[in-house]
Design an enzyme around this catalytic site. Sequence first.
Site, PDB file in Angstrom:
ATOM      1  CE1 TYR A   1      -4.092  -1.769   5.635  1.00 34.89           C
ATOM      2  CE2 TYR A   1      -3.019   0.275   4.945  1.00 34.89           C
ATOM      3  CZ  TYR A   1      -3.646  -0.924   4.627  1.00 34.89           C
ATOM      4  OH  TYR A   1      -3.806  -1.278   3.311  1.00 34.89           O
TER       5      TYR A   1
ATOM      6  CB  SER B   1      -0.866  -0.011   1.267  1.00 32.24           C
ATOM      7  OG  SER B   1      -1.429   1.262   1.497  1.00 32.24           O
TER       8      SER B   1
ATOM      9  CD  GLU C   1      -2.199   5.129   4.950  1.00 36.53           C
ATOM     10  OE1 GLU C   1      -2.716   6.147   4.448  1.00 36.53           O
ATOM     11  OE2 GLU C   1      -1.705   5.112   6.101  1.00 36.53           O
TER      12      GLU C   1
HETATM   13  P1  NAP Z   1     -11.372  -4.722   1.975  1.00 37.31           P
HETATM   14  O1  NAP Z   1     -12.572  -4.391   1.159  1.00 37.31           O
HETATM   15  O2  NAP Z   1     -11.303  -4.206   3.376  1.00 37.31           O
HETATM   16  O3  NAP Z   1     -11.259  -6.325   2.027  1.00 37.31           O
HETATM   17  C1  NAP Z   1     -10.430  -6.968   2.949  1.00 37.31           C
HETATM   18  C2  NAP Z   1     -10.696  -8.461   2.887  1.00 37.31           C
HETATM   19  O4  NAP Z   1      -9.844  -9.125   3.826  1.00 37.31           O
HETATM   20  C3  NAP Z   1     -12.135  -8.885   3.228  1.00 37.31           C
HETATM   21  O5  NAP Z   1     -12.524  -9.898   2.364  1.00 37.31           O
HETATM   22  C4  NAP Z   1     -11.978  -9.430   4.654  1.00 37.31           C
HETATM   23  O6  NAP Z   1     -12.946 -10.387   5.007  1.00 37.31           O
HETATM   24  C5  NAP Z   1     -10.628 -10.102   4.519  1.00 37.31           C
HETATM   25  N1  NAP Z   1     -10.043 -10.450   5.815  1.00 37.31           N
HETATM   26  C6  NAP Z   1      -9.885  -9.637   6.890  1.00 37.31           C
HETATM   27  N2  NAP Z   1      -9.311 -10.334   7.911  1.00 37.31           N
HETATM   28  C7  NAP Z   1      -9.122 -11.605   7.460  1.00 37.31           C
HETATM   29  C8  NAP Z   1      -8.575 -12.775   8.026  1.00 37.31           C
HETATM   30  N3  NAP Z   1      -8.129 -12.798   9.299  1.00 37.31           N
HETATM   31  N4  NAP Z   1      -8.524 -13.892   7.288  1.00 37.31           N
HETATM   32  C9  NAP Z   1      -8.987 -13.896   6.010  1.00 37.31           C
HETATM   33  N5  NAP Z   1      -9.541 -12.819   5.419  1.00 37.31           N
HETATM   34  C10 NAP Z   1      -9.599 -11.681   6.136  1.00 37.31           C
HETATM   35  O7  NAP Z   1     -10.039  -4.273   1.243  1.00 37.31           O
HETATM   36  P2  NAP Z   1      -9.790  -3.895  -0.317  1.00 37.31           P
HETATM   37  O8  NAP Z   1     -10.054  -2.456  -0.504  1.00 37.31           O
HETATM   38  O9  NAP Z   1     -10.474  -4.897  -1.163  1.00 37.31           O
HETATM   39  O10 NAP Z   1      -8.209  -4.082  -0.404  1.00 37.31           O
HETATM   40  C11 NAP Z   1      -7.624  -5.324  -0.728  1.00 37.31           C
HETATM   41  C12 NAP Z   1      -6.199  -5.359  -0.217  1.00 37.31           C
HETATM   42  O11 NAP Z   1      -5.451  -4.318  -0.806  1.00 37.31           O
HETATM   43  C13 NAP Z   1      -6.040  -5.153   1.290  1.00 37.31           C
HETATM   44  O12 NAP Z   1      -4.930  -5.933   1.710  1.00 37.31           O
HETATM   45  C14 NAP Z   1      -5.726  -3.687   1.427  1.00 37.31           C
HETATM   46  O13 NAP Z   1      -4.997  -3.454   2.616  1.00 37.31           O
HETATM   47  C15 NAP Z   1      -4.869  -3.488   0.191  1.00 37.31           C
HETATM   48  N6  NAP Z   1      -4.887  -2.148  -0.380  1.00 37.31           N
HETATM   49  C16 NAP Z   1      -6.055  -1.548  -0.676  1.00 37.31           C
HETATM   50  C17 NAP Z   1      -6.051  -0.301  -1.277  1.00 37.31           C
HETATM   51  C18 NAP Z   1      -7.346   0.399  -1.641  1.00 37.31           C
HETATM   52  O14 NAP Z   1      -7.295   1.603  -1.889  1.00 37.31           O
HETATM   53  N7  NAP Z   1      -8.463  -0.304  -1.725  1.00 37.31           N
HETATM   54  C19 NAP Z   1      -4.838   0.325  -1.576  1.00 37.31           C
HETATM   55  C20 NAP Z   1      -3.649  -0.336  -1.259  1.00 37.31           C
HETATM   56  C21 NAP Z   1      -3.684  -1.584  -0.676  1.00 37.31           C
HETATM   57  P3  NAP Z   1     -14.245 -10.019   5.915  1.00 37.31           P
HETATM   58  O15 NAP Z   1     -15.286  -9.584   4.939  1.00 37.31           O
HETATM   59  O16 NAP Z   1     -14.548 -11.313   6.571  1.00 37.31           O
HETATM   60  O17 NAP Z   1     -13.850  -8.922   6.862  1.00 37.31           O
HETATM   61  N1  GDD Z   2     -12.435   7.127   6.427  1.00 39.97           N
HETATM   62  C1  GDD Z   2     -12.545   8.457   6.578  1.00 39.97           C
HETATM   63  N2  GDD Z   2     -13.685   8.978   7.134  1.00 39.97           N
HETATM   64  N3  GDD Z   2     -11.536   9.244   6.162  1.00 39.97           N
HETATM   65  C2  GDD Z   2     -11.683  10.583   6.280  1.00 39.97           C
HETATM   66  C3  GDD Z   2     -12.822  11.164   6.834  1.00 39.97           C
HETATM   67  C4  GDD Z   2     -13.868  10.316   7.279  1.00 39.97           C
HETATM   68  O1  GDD Z   2     -14.901  10.759   7.788  1.00 39.97           O
HETATM   69  N4  GDD Z   2     -12.678  12.508   6.780  1.00 39.97           N
HETATM   70  C5  GDD Z   2     -11.496  12.751   6.236  1.00 39.97           C
HETATM   71  N5  GDD Z   2     -10.878  11.594   5.938  1.00 39.97           N
HETATM   72  C6  GDD Z   2      -9.527  11.466   5.360  1.00 39.97           C
HETATM   73  C7  GDD Z   2      -8.611  10.531   6.161  1.00 39.97           C
HETATM   74  O2  GDD Z   2      -8.089  11.214   7.318  1.00 39.97           O
HETATM   75  C8  GDD Z   2      -7.568  10.225   5.101  1.00 39.97           C
HETATM   76  O3  GDD Z   2      -6.604  11.239   5.065  1.00 39.97           O
HETATM   77  C9  GDD Z   2      -8.353  10.258   3.785  1.00 39.97           C
HETATM   78  O4  GDD Z   2      -9.615  10.863   4.086  1.00 39.97           O
HETATM   79  C10 GDD Z   2      -8.616   8.875   3.173  1.00 39.97           C
HETATM   80  O5  GDD Z   2      -9.139   8.022   4.191  1.00 39.97           O
HETATM   81  P1  GDD Z   2      -9.701   6.560   3.834  1.00 39.97           P
HETATM   82  O6  GDD Z   2     -10.717   6.632   2.767  1.00 39.97           O
HETATM   83  O7  GDD Z   2     -10.095   5.919   5.122  1.00 39.97           O
HETATM   84  O8  GDD Z   2      -8.456   5.827   3.172  1.00 39.97           O
HETATM   85  P2  GDD Z   2      -6.903   5.750   3.571  1.00 39.97           P
HETATM   86  O9  GDD Z   2      -6.160   6.605   2.588  1.00 39.97           O
HETATM   87  O10 GDD Z   2      -6.701   6.018   5.002  1.00 39.97           O
HETATM   88  O11 GDD Z   2      -6.582   4.218   3.319  1.00 39.97           O
HETATM   89  C11 GDD Z   2      -7.026   3.553   2.133  1.00 39.97           C
HETATM   90  O12 GDD Z   2      -6.020   3.655   1.141  1.00 39.97           O
HETATM   91  C12 GDD Z   2      -4.785   2.990   1.450  1.00 39.97           C
HETATM   92  C13 GDD Z   2      -3.839   3.229   0.273  1.00 39.97           C
HETATM   93  O13 GDD Z   2      -3.219   4.471   0.403  1.00 39.97           O
HETATM   94  C14 GDD Z   2      -7.322   2.100   2.505  1.00 39.97           C
HETATM   95  O14 GDD Z   2      -7.942   1.456   1.414  1.00 39.97           O
HETATM   96  C15 GDD Z   2      -6.056   1.332   2.839  1.00 39.97           C
HETATM   97  O15 GDD Z   2      -6.359  -0.052   3.021  1.00 39.97           O
HETATM   98  C16 GDD Z   2      -5.085   1.506   1.664  1.00 39.97           C
HETATM   99  O16 GDD Z   2      -3.884   0.814   1.913  1.00 39.97           O
END
Ligand code: NAP
Ligand code: GDD
Length: 334
Positions: A147, A123, A125
């Site tokens: 995280y 990520s 992050e």
């Molecule tokens: P998500 O919607 O939160 O999905 C996470 C998945 O992980 C869910 O299916 C959840 O299952 C499963 N999980 C959680 N704990 C588990 C465990 N102990 N054993 C097996 N499965 C478990 O995340 P996403 O947005 O699809 O992201 C996919 C991956 O990419 C994650 O690793 C995230 O950190 C990474 N990532 C995401 C982003 C983004 O912007 N979306 C960016 C960079 C990296 P449950 O439904 O049972 O909770």
């Molecule tokens: N969730 C949330 N809720 N975020 C808020 C809010 C709120 O009410 N208001 C402001 N924010 C700001 C957060 O402080 C952060 O700076 C930004 O919006 C994005 O927050 P999220 O959507 O929760 O995503 P993230 O950037 O913290 O994390 C996501 O992206 C990562 C990749 O950079 C997640 O998908 C992570 O799993 C992923 O790795």
Amino acid sequence: MKTAFITGITGQDGSYLAEHLLNLGYKVVAMMRRSATPDTSRFAHIEDRLTICHGDLLDQSSLMRLLAEYKPDEIYNLAAQSFVHASFHEPIHTSEVTGLGVMRMLEAVRLQAPEARFYQASSSEMFGDVFETPQRETTPFHPRSPYGVAKVYGHFATVNYRESYDMFACSGILFNHESPRRGLEFVTRKISDHVAAIAFGETNQLALGNLDARRDWGFAGDYVRGMHLMLQHATADDYVLSTGTTQSVREFCRIAFAHVGLNYEDYVVVNPKFFRPAEVELLLGDSSKAKNVLGWVPEIDFQGLVEMMVDADLKRRLVMGNRPTRGSLPEGLV
Ligand code: NAP
Ligand code: GDD
């Protein structure tokens, strides 16, 4: 026929990746953890084409058993506790799943499917308090949350298994990617769902935290293509996937509300309860390596993403027979 094994099928990316791999002709084995109330809604439309199995990143034996049984060609480790804010409240659980869970997967691969190609969902992050802008594969990490720390551990575990055991292990350093299937607690989906709720008269307010945080937001459907491409290349490596543009939470709000003819300033309030103990203020990726080596480019731009998400949350209400009471429906939905 190639077999792909996906962890995290109930999540956003799991469903898009499974769709993509099914379309490419893969057998897709998808792992979910046991739950008293399993939520299969994100993949219900393809469930009959998937092989669903049960395992948990906290349980080494389940991972070993599944990889021994299915002997996949490709393994995509998407499962994680992925909500940054929650990681401050559950740091140990997040470390166990998001950090150590990667090591458990790598051990299962090493012992049961060493020839398989492995993708780790790393990520942006990890860049946290960024050393340079834009961020690329060579930018040092400075995570700002439990995280982020756990993802750095998972990233280096993946690199280490590649170097130690000659495993085909890739780490995809993905910047934020969103969709109508995004969890409601993430800021983009929270905004799109509240815009629709406000337009339909269900609520009058949207409470957010830091409006000035900037992210490089893309569409999840584009990013799963990149995950697959990484595992098709001749050599394993690490790649940034990003759009190369950055916008603030405020700008997301402005476009989302304007899409239904409303002004975000009339509805958005700041509530400090959504602030984080340490914030990632700015993310902006440089994915030129993925473009040059893999031929990956994202197709959906920021405005298109915001409108897609708001439209989906409006449509959900329209099909239930509800009618908006404020603003105006976008042209395509009237
Ligand atoms: P998500 O919607 O939160 O999905 C996470 C998945 O992980 C869910 O299916 C959840 O299952 C499963 N999980 C959680 N704990 C588990 C465990 N102990 N054993 C097996 N499965 C478990 O995340 P996403 O947005 O699809 O992201 C996919 C991956 O990419 C994650 O690793 C995230 O950190 C990474 N990532 C995401 C982003 C983004 O912007 N979306 C960016 C960079 C990296 P449950 O439904 O049972 O909770
Ligand atoms: N969730 C949330 N809720 N975020 C808020 C809010 C709120 O009410 N208001 C402001 N924010 C700001 C957060 O402080 C952060 O700076 C930004 O919006 C994005 O927050 P999220 O959507 O929760 O995503 P993230 O950037 O913290 O994390 C996501 O992206 C990562 C990749 O950079 C997640 O998908 C992570 O799993 C992923 O790795």
